[in-house]
Design an enzyme around this catalytic site. Sequence first.
Site, short mmCIF file in Angstrom:
data_model
loop_
_atom_site.label_atom_id
_atom_site.label_comp_id
_atom_site.label_asym_id
_atom_site.label_seq_id
_atom_site.Cartn_x
_atom_site.Cartn_y
_atom_site.Cartn_z
N SER A 38 19.77 51.15 27.70
CA SER A 38 19.91 52.29 26.78
C SER A 38 19.26 53.58 27.30
O SER A 38 19.72 54.66 26.94
CB SER A 38 19.32 51.94 25.42
N ASP A 344 13.29 57.06 18.15
CA ASP A 344 13.67 56.12 17.10
C ASP A 344 12.84 54.84 17.10
O ASP A 344 13.25 53.85 16.50
CB ASP A 344 15.16 55.78 17.24
N HIS A 347 13.40 54.50 21.85
CA HIS A 347 13.88 55.43 22.87
C HIS A 347 13.17 56.77 22.81
O HIS A 347 12.62 57.14 21.77
CB HIS A 347 15.39 55.63 22.68
#
Length: 381
Positions: A38, A344, A347
């Site tokens: 990610s 979040d 991240h």
Amino acid sequence: MAVSLTSLLCLSTVFLSSNLVFASKDCKFPALFNFGASSSDTGGFAATFESPVPPYGETYFHMPAGRFSDGRLIVDFIAHSFGFPYLSAYLNSLRSNFSHGANFAVAGSTITPPNSIPPQGRYIPFYLDVQLWQFLHFKNQSQIVKKIGDVFADLMPEEEYFAKALYTFDIGQNDLGNRIFRNLSIEEVNASVPDIVDSFTTNVRNLYHSGGRSFWIHNTGPIGCLPYILVNYPVTEDEYDSAGCAKPYNEVAQYFNQKLKEAVAQLRQDHPSAAFTYVDVYSAKYSLYTNPTKYGFELPLVACCGYGGEYNFGVVLCGQTATVNGTQIFGGSCGNPSVTVNWDGVHYTEAANKFVFDHIATGAFSEPPVPLARACHRFPE
Ligand SMILES: *[C@@H]1O[C@H](CO)[C@@H](O)[C@H](O)[C@H]1NC(C)=O
Ligand SMILES: *[C@@H]1O[C@H](CO)[C@@H](O)[C@H](O)[C@H]1NC(C)=O
Ligand SMILES: *[C@@H]1O[C@H](CO)[C@@H](O)[C@H](O)[C@H]1NC(C)=O
Ligand SMILES: *[C@@H]1O[C@H](CO)[C@@H](O)[C@H](O)[C@H]1NC(C)=O
Ligand SMILES: *[C@@H]1O[C@H](CO)[C@@H](O)[C@H](O)[C@H]1NC(C)=O
């Protein structure tokens, strides 16, 4: 005579200095191929499973843009610094343009095969070996597409780009994170590190054998500073460091990085015709936790987007809505992600990604200490 002697001297000066310029010049990478999870996914997960929802993307794209951040990622800043458009995800078949590379990263990906995948399991099938297979398929098929020569041809890289491209990696945190979430002990997670790194090295070697020559390899970040670990796996009071991060989890990340660094050194020794740069992203990120105000950030351990508790994480996730004590709560943005490190709970914000990019691009965090633009060279100049 004097005139021509002078011009000769001048000529040789020019010749010498142009040689010097040549020796230290930028690589002019024609393409960028990225592998990861990610932290560098520009739309692979979104194209395959589900797209991030608002307020993801609020800062730069002003809408969710397949990235797990409020804005751009380190890989976006890398692509931009080479003058390329932001990398299209290989898995995204809509409006993709691969003329300057492709992104094989998918959120949630690991180096080693996941032990369970959706719909029954919770992990992601695009582990590093799969990303490599996809790359090899892409490399082959893109040239067939070019030969056909229709409207799609211009969206493909030139054949010679593959040897001259920069190959970037940012993967490994989920190998640690998934084991932590399966409730393995720190010692068990730690003991799995050598196998994880071996599997990483095998993939880089395969890319080398397919013709890649310039590799830029990020190590893994301080996982013990992230709310998703701090909330779910609290440690005893003496196990927090002075920045408030959980030391045991950071120590596992450091062990991974030590092994990775050794592995990259071995690759460098085995393949003298290629440049392998190890990039200490851990230290660049960690400085955001130890010196946040110095760099214009505040409360680095607290997520910007979401709701709940001292880390603003875990009760309502970013972009979700839930009923808490009888009240509907939306996990929204803090409104100032430009001074926030964590987006979040898992991240980083665009601001933090930009900070890390600015620091690593200079070569100050690289071994050997070559800047990003010169990462085709084995030695600093
Ligand atoms: C694909 O990207 C290249 C490089 O930025 C650009 O020159 C080209 O016009 C793009 N192709 C399309 C169809 O958008
Ligand atoms: C590319 O794919 C074709 C068709 O599958 C195959 O015959 C060929 O050997 C492949 N070439 C390379 C370089 O892998
Ligand atoms: C890990 O432990 C927690 C707390 O005991 C438990 O709620 C969770 O279900 C466990 N997870 C797994 C995958 O076993
Ligand atoms: C991980 O294992 C290595 C090698 O055995 C050891 O040196 C290190 O202290 C271990 N770290 C943790 C956090 O257990
Ligand atoms: C819900 O209410 C209880 C009792 O007032 C309180 O202790 C708890 O912190 C509240 N939960 C959240 C997530 O706000």
